[in-house]
Design a protein around this motif. Structure first.
Motif, short mmCIF file in Angstrom:
data_model
loop_
_atom_site.label_atom_id
_atom_site.label_comp_id
_atom_site.label_asym_id
_atom_site.label_seq_id
_atom_site.Cartn_x
_atom_site.Cartn_y
_atom_site.Cartn_z
N ALA A 1 0.85 -1.19 0.00
CA ALA A 1 0.00 0.00 0.00
C ALA A 1 0.88 1.24 0.00
CB ALA A 1 -0.91 0.00 1.23
N ALA A 2 0.67 2.12 -0.97
CA ALA A 2 1.48 3.32 -1.10
C ALA A 2 0.76 4.52 -0.49
CB ALA A 2 1.78 3.60 -2.57
N GLY A 3 1.55 5.37 0.15
CA GLY A 3 1.06 6.66 0.60
C GLY A 3 1.52 7.68 -0.42
N ASP A 4 2.27 8.68 0.03
CA ASP A 4 2.80 9.71 -0.87
C ASP A 4 4.06 9.20 -1.58
OD1 ASP A 4 0.80 11.41 -0.08
OD2 ASP A 4 2.02 12.37 1.46
N SER A 5 4.22 9.57 -2.85
CA SER A 5 5.40 9.18 -3.61
C SER A 5 5.75 10.27 -4.61
CB SER A 5 5.15 7.88 -4.38
OG SER A 5 6.27 7.56 -5.20
N ASP A 6 7.05 10.57 -4.68
CA ASP A 6 7.52 11.41 -5.78
C ASP A 6 8.55 10.66 -6.61
OD1 ASP A 6 9.83 11.49 -4.26
OD2 ASP A 6 9.97 13.66 -4.18
N ASP A 7 8.68 9.35 -6.36
CA ASP A 7 9.59 8.52 -7.15
C ASP A 7 8.97 8.21 -8.51
OD1 ASP A 7 11.91 7.95 -5.43
OD2 ASP A 7 10.42 7.10 -4.08
N THR A 8 9.82 7.98 -9.51
CA THR A 8 9.33 7.64 -10.84
C THR A 8 9.15 6.13 -11.01
OG1 THR A 8 11.59 7.64 -11.70
CG2 THR A 8 10.31 9.68 -11.93
N ALA A 9 9.75 5.34 -10.12
CA ALA A 9 9.57 3.89 -10.15
C ALA A 9 9.62 3.34 -8.74
CB ALA A 9 10.65 3.22 -11.00
N VAL A 10 8.67 2.48 -8.43
CA VAL A 10 8.64 1.74 -7.17
C VAL A 10 8.54 0.27 -7.56
CG1 VAL A 10 7.38 1.27 -5.04
CG2 VAL A 10 7.52 3.61 -5.90
N THR A 11 9.52 -0.52 -7.16
CA THR A 11 9.52 -1.92 -7.54
C THR A 11 9.34 -2.81 -6.31
OG1 THR A 11 11.94 -2.02 -7.38
CG2 THR A 11 11.00 -1.55 -9.54
N ALA A 12 8.71 -3.94 -6.52
CA ALA A 12 8.55 -4.95 -5.48
C ALA A 12 8.57 -6.31 -6.17
CB ALA A 12 7.25 -4.75 -4.71
N GLN A 13 9.48 -7.16 -5.74
CA GLN A 13 9.71 -8.47 -6.35
C GLN A 13 9.79 -9.51 -5.24
OE1 GLN A 13 10.62 -9.75 -9.76
NE2 GLN A 13 10.26 -11.59 -8.57
N VAL A 14 9.02 -10.60 -5.37
CA VAL A 14 9.12 -11.68 -4.39
C VAL A 14 10.40 -12.46 -4.66
CG1 VAL A 14 8.03 -13.76 -3.47
CG2 VAL A 14 6.61 -11.83 -4.18
N VAL A 15 11.13 -12.71 -3.57
CA VAL A 15 12.34 -13.53 -3.65
C VAL A 15 12.15 -14.76 -2.77
CG1 VAL A 15 13.95 -11.69 -4.29
CG2 VAL A 15 13.44 -12.07 -1.88
N GLN A 16 12.82 -15.85 -3.15
CA GLN A 16 12.72 -17.11 -2.41
C GLN A 16 14.09 -17.55 -1.96
OE1 GLN A 16 11.57 -20.39 -5.07
NE2 GLN A 16 12.25 -19.17 -6.82
N ALA A 17 14.13 -18.34 -0.88
CA ALA A 17 15.40 -18.82 -0.33
C ALA A 17 15.19 -20.19 0.29
CB ALA A 17 15.92 -17.83 0.71
N THR A 18 16.30 -20.83 0.63
CA THR A 18 16.24 -22.16 1.24
C THR A 18 16.28 -22.10 2.77
OG1 THR A 18 18.63 -22.43 1.06
CG2 THR A 18 17.28 -23.29 -0.75
N ALA A 19 16.45 -20.91 3.34
CA ALA A 19 16.47 -20.74 4.80
C ALA A 19 16.01 -19.34 5.15
CB ALA A 19 17.88 -20.98 5.33
#
Length: 156
Positions: free
Chosen positions: A49-67
């Motif tokens: 959920a975003a509030g205020d932003s003045d960025d031109t790109a906001v990224t979110a990527q799910v990452v996986q791991a073994t621990a």
């Protein structure tokens, strides 16, 4: 009630707060050393959920791991939001969700821990709140962490 049993949402959904609303710092959430074990769920999701932003790109990527420590971390293919969907003032007060079926993880190689890799570029600040949802827990009801304050049921 018939053949279908109505269940409470909190019995079918584990909720964890990963980022309390504030300006984000590029990184992995809940943290790079506390990936979330999703082996006890059929699916999981991150609500951003975003509030205020003045960025031109906001990224979110799910990452996986073994621990939980993030061992061997790698991306979950396709589990990312569009970089501009939450960026800029035209996207203030909007939200995005990434939902993943556990079978999309590299379970053959024991990848069962996940986190969200978040970043923002092209501006000075973006305020985000991020929640993790474990969907259809295999043990019901799920055990919530210390970030849960209260659940109220109004049954009739």
């Amino acid at each position: 009630m018939g053949a279908h049993q109505i269940r409470r949402l909190s019995e079918n959904l584990f909720i964890k707060q990963c980022i309390v609303e504030g300006s984000i710092v590029d990184g992995v959430y809940p943290s790079s050393s506390t990936y979330i074990d999703v082996s006890g769920y059929d699916r999981f999701a991150f609500l951003i959920a975003a509030g205020d932003s003045d960025d031109t790109a906001v990224t979110a990527q799910v990452v996986q791991a073994t621990a939980a420590a993030g061992t061997g971390s790698k991306v979950v293919t396709g589990a990312a939001i569009t970089g501009t969907s939450l960026a800029g003032s035209s996207s203030d007060d909007r939200w995005a969700m990434i939902e993943v079926d556990n079978e999309r993880l590299d379970i053959v190689n024991d990848f069962q821990y996940v986190a969200l890799d978040v970043g923002a570029t092209g501006g000075s600040a973006t305020e985000l709140t991020v929640f993790f949802f474990g969907i259809e827990p295999r043990v019901k009801p799920p055990t919530f962490g210390t970030d849960k304050a209260e659940i109220v049921y109004v049954d009739g």
